[in-house]
Scaffold this motif. Structure first.
Motif: not given
Length: 372
Positions: A114-120
């Protein structure tokens, strides 16, 4: 079962109907159908209040009104739906560039990196749904898994306004218990055929060999063999190819006058030419579609060595197809034209053709591990 992909399928809840209820407070909590209320009308979208009575998309309006006597019909506003869809896609793109729109109201997202946020993927899906609610006032459901097929199936499990995660270690057990009718890509006719064979869920389907499935269902058998084993390696493709551009119209009364049929075809030719011109994307094959009063559908095509780039050409070919096959379609309730063999790729989100429905696809979140 191992997979490195994290895929989300987002599906807006009763999208067109929900937009109408959002914009018209007097419709909230009431059974609403977007589409025409005439004898030949078709339901484009039904609110969940209407769905409780059995009203569904693509259902004849007459049938819908009979099932739900208090049903409120609202004319479609595709420009508004398109604007909201673009707003929602803007949210998707803040998380990943790998967004594959399927229609105005659903899309696949690959959030492996993802470009941002958590890896979940689970947490990202929850965040996206919350942001959609905050910015548009609408609800979305999400399916999260390691391939597109499972993500698509999962998004239907807890609708509306819900979410379902199918991690790799649970996929096979989930599919074995899944009713055949819930398998995306297995339609009503095929599901009924399978039930007659004693196949009621994934476990039953899995008992058949690939050879047996191909023998009974043709090429689709290979697909069934793979999906029941959670085998789907299709990537999320942000540049899907548009294979055709078309428009069709269902009429209030059946048409049998050839001159009137030509008049209708001229109108349809103008519609598809407008979109080809707008996208600078022309095709070499023109297909005429006709639906008879008994709902039999006939399609007839002509293919050329070069693209049809003038409205006059498209109209003339449409007339030729009608004249050559006039005996097969003495009386019609629907006419359609489409152009295929397009000269270049067209993103799936590119064109929303005119559909004449007046005359004629954060709630209670399950707790999931943060790693998926």
């Amino acid at each position: 079962m191992e997979s490195s992909r994290k895929i989300i399928h987002i599906d807006m809840d009763a999208f067109y109907a929900s937009v109408e209820q959002r914009d018209h407070p007097e419709l909230r909590g009431k059974p609403v159908a977007v589409g025409g209320s005439s004898l030949r009308g078709v339901v484009a979208s039904a609110s969940y209040e209407a769905r409780q009575f059995g009203v569904k998309s693509a259902m004849p309006s007459v049938t819908a009104a009979r099932l739900c006597p208090g049903l409120i019909f609202v004319k479609s506003r595709f420009e508004v739906y398109r604007e909201v869809s673009q707003q929602i896609r803007g949210i998707f793109h803040t998380y990943t560039d790998l967004v594959e729109p399927l229609s105005l109201d659903e899309a696949y997202l690959d959030v492996t990196q993802p470009k941002r946020g958590p890896k979940s993927a689970t947490l990202i899906a929850a965040a996206i749904r919350q942001q959609i609610r905050q910015e548009t006032g609408l609800t979305a459901s999400a399916g999260i898994s390691f391939n597109k097929f499972l993500a698509k199936v999962a998004s239907d499990i807890n609708k509306p306004d819900g979410m379902k995660v199918i991690p790799p270690e649970e996929a096979l057990a989930f599919l074995e218990q899944l009713p055949i009718k819930a398998f995306h890509g297995i339609g009503k006719v095929t599901a009924e055929k399978m039930r007659r064979m004693g196949i009621f869920n994934g476990e039953g389907l899995k008992r058949l060999s690939e050879i047996e499935l191909v023998r009974r269902f043709g090429k689709a058998g290979r697909h069934y063999y793979r999906i029941v084993r959670a085998l789907d390696d299709r990537p999320v493709n942000p540049n899907r190819i548009r294979k055709s551009i078309g428009a069709e119209r269902t009429y209030r009364e059946d048409i049998e006058d050839p001159a009137e049929m030509k008049e209708k075809l001229a109108y349809l030719a103008g519609v598809i030419f407008k979109y080809m011109q707008k996208s600078d994307n022309y095709g070499r094959t023109l297909t005429l579609k006709a639906k008879m009063p008994d709902f039999q559908i006939i399609t007839r095509s002509k293919t050329f060595a070069r693209e049809l780039k003038r409205l006059e050409e498209i109209t003339a070919v449409a007339y030729e197809l009608l004249e050559e096959h006039r005996e097969e379609m003495p009386r019609v309730r629907l006419l359609g034209l489409s152009v295929s063999n397009l000269q270049r790729e067209q993103q799936a989100e590119g064109i929303q053709l005119e559909i004449d429905f007046e005359h004629p696809n954060l709630g209670n979140e399950p707790h999931e591990p943060d790693h998926f």
